[in-house]
Design a protein around this motif. Structure first.
Motif, PDB file in Angstrom:
ATOM      1  N   ALA A   1     -19.516  44.329  -5.427  1.00  0.00           N
ATOM      2  CA  ALA A   1     -19.336  45.766  -5.201  1.00  0.00           C
ATOM      3  C   ALA A   1     -18.415  46.364  -6.270  1.00  0.00           C
ATOM      4  N   GLU A   2     -17.370  45.629  -6.627  1.00  0.00           N
ATOM      5  CA  GLU A   2     -16.456  46.103  -7.674  1.00  0.00           C
ATOM      6  C   GLU A   2     -17.181  46.167  -9.009  1.00  0.00           C
TER       7      GLU A   2
ATOM      8  N   ASP B   1     -20.404  46.492  -9.499  1.00  0.00           N
ATOM      9  CA  ASP B   1     -21.374  47.590  -9.450  1.00  0.00           C
ATOM     10  C   ASP B   1     -20.699  48.936  -9.703  1.00  0.00           C
ATOM     11  N   LEU B   2     -19.537  49.139  -9.117  1.00  0.00           N
ATOM     12  CA  LEU B   2     -18.811  50.387  -9.313  1.00  0.00           C
ATOM     13  C   LEU B   2     -18.351  50.534 -10.767  1.00  0.00           C
ATOM     14  N   LEU B   3     -17.892  49.433 -11.358  1.00  0.00           N
ATOM     15  CA  LEU B   3     -17.492  49.472 -12.768  1.00  0.00           C
ATOM     16  C   LEU B   3     -18.678  49.793 -13.685  1.00  0.00           C
ATOM     17  N   ASN B   4     -19.858  49.321 -13.310  1.00  0.00           N
ATOM     18  CA  ASN B   4     -21.051  49.531 -14.129  1.00  0.00           C
ATOM     19  C   ASN B   4     -21.713  50.883 -13.898  1.00  0.00           C
ATOM     20  N   ASN B   5     -21.365  51.553 -12.805  1.00  0.00           N
ATOM     21  CA  ASN B   5     -21.944  52.854 -12.484  1.00  0.00           C
ATOM     22  C   ASN B   5     -21.041  53.943 -13.067  1.00  0.00           C
TER      23      ASN B   5
ATOM     24  N   TYR C   1     -10.676  43.994  -9.299  1.00  0.00           N
ATOM     25  CA  TYR C   1     -11.756  43.233  -9.921  1.00  0.00           C
ATOM     26  C   TYR C   1     -11.200  42.001 -10.632  1.00  0.00           C
ATOM     27  N   GLY C   2     -10.125  42.167 -11.373  1.00  0.00           N
ATOM     28  CA  GLY C   2      -9.498  41.036 -12.055  1.00  0.00           C
ATOM     29  C   GLY C   2      -8.977  39.993 -11.073  1.00  0.00           C
ATOM     30  N   GLN C   3      -8.364  40.453 -10.009  1.00  0.00           N
ATOM     31  CA  GLN C   3      -7.863  39.519  -8.995  1.00  0.00           C
ATOM     32  C   GLN C   3      -9.009  38.721  -8.384  1.00  0.00           C
ATOM     33  N   LYS C   4     -10.069  39.402  -8.048  1.00  0.00           N
ATOM     34  CA  LYS C   4     -11.211  38.726  -7.423  1.00  0.00           C
ATOM     35  C   LYS C   4     -11.874  37.743  -8.380  1.00  0.00           C
TER      36      LYS C   4
END
Length: 129
Positions: A89-90, A92-96, A115-118
């Motif tokens: 989901a993170e 996808d949001l970064l790519n949108n 996103y980095g943590q995950k």
């Protein structure tokens, strides 16, 4: 043992709070008898030189004993469950671009941090699988 925060700090290549994680894993993976001995000795005074020379690099994490790997794996899963969204989901949001630009600057920065943590947590899952 873990400090005031109650958390360990992981980097891309190694554990940054390696001493705390190493001691915690050793204690949590002890048998009851080993723990009693540990308490009686006030810890491992003899092992200080060995601990100084050991680094919890990603390679070292992948070579942990199975009980320690399982403990880390389960801990990482619990940590990932505490997030409201998953890694995909993170991403996808970064790519949108359109959705990303609707976020405030602060929300964008928070997204990059999450996103980095995950990504680091997913890397750790692979190492201790």
């Amino acid at each position: 043992m873990v400090g005031e925060e109650g958390a360990f700090v992981l980097g891309w290549d190694e554990v940054l709070t390696e001493e705390e994680l190493s001691v915690t894993l050793r204690v949590l993976c002890m048998s009851e008898e080993e723990f009693k001995e540990y308490k009686e000795q006030d810890g491992w005074e003899d092992d200080s030189e060995e601990e100084e020379n050991s680094t919890l690099s990603n390679e070292a994490l992948s070579r942990l004993k199975p009980p320690c790997k399982k403990l880390l794996y389960d801990s990482v899963l619990l940590t990932l469950e505490s997030y409201r969204s998953d890694l995909k989901a993170e991403q996808d949001l970064l790519n949108n671009k359109e959705a990303y630009e609707k976020l405030s600057r602060r929300e964008q920065q928070a997204l990059h941090v999450r996103y980095g943590q995950k990504r680091i947590l997913h890397q750790l899952l692979e190492l201790v699988r």
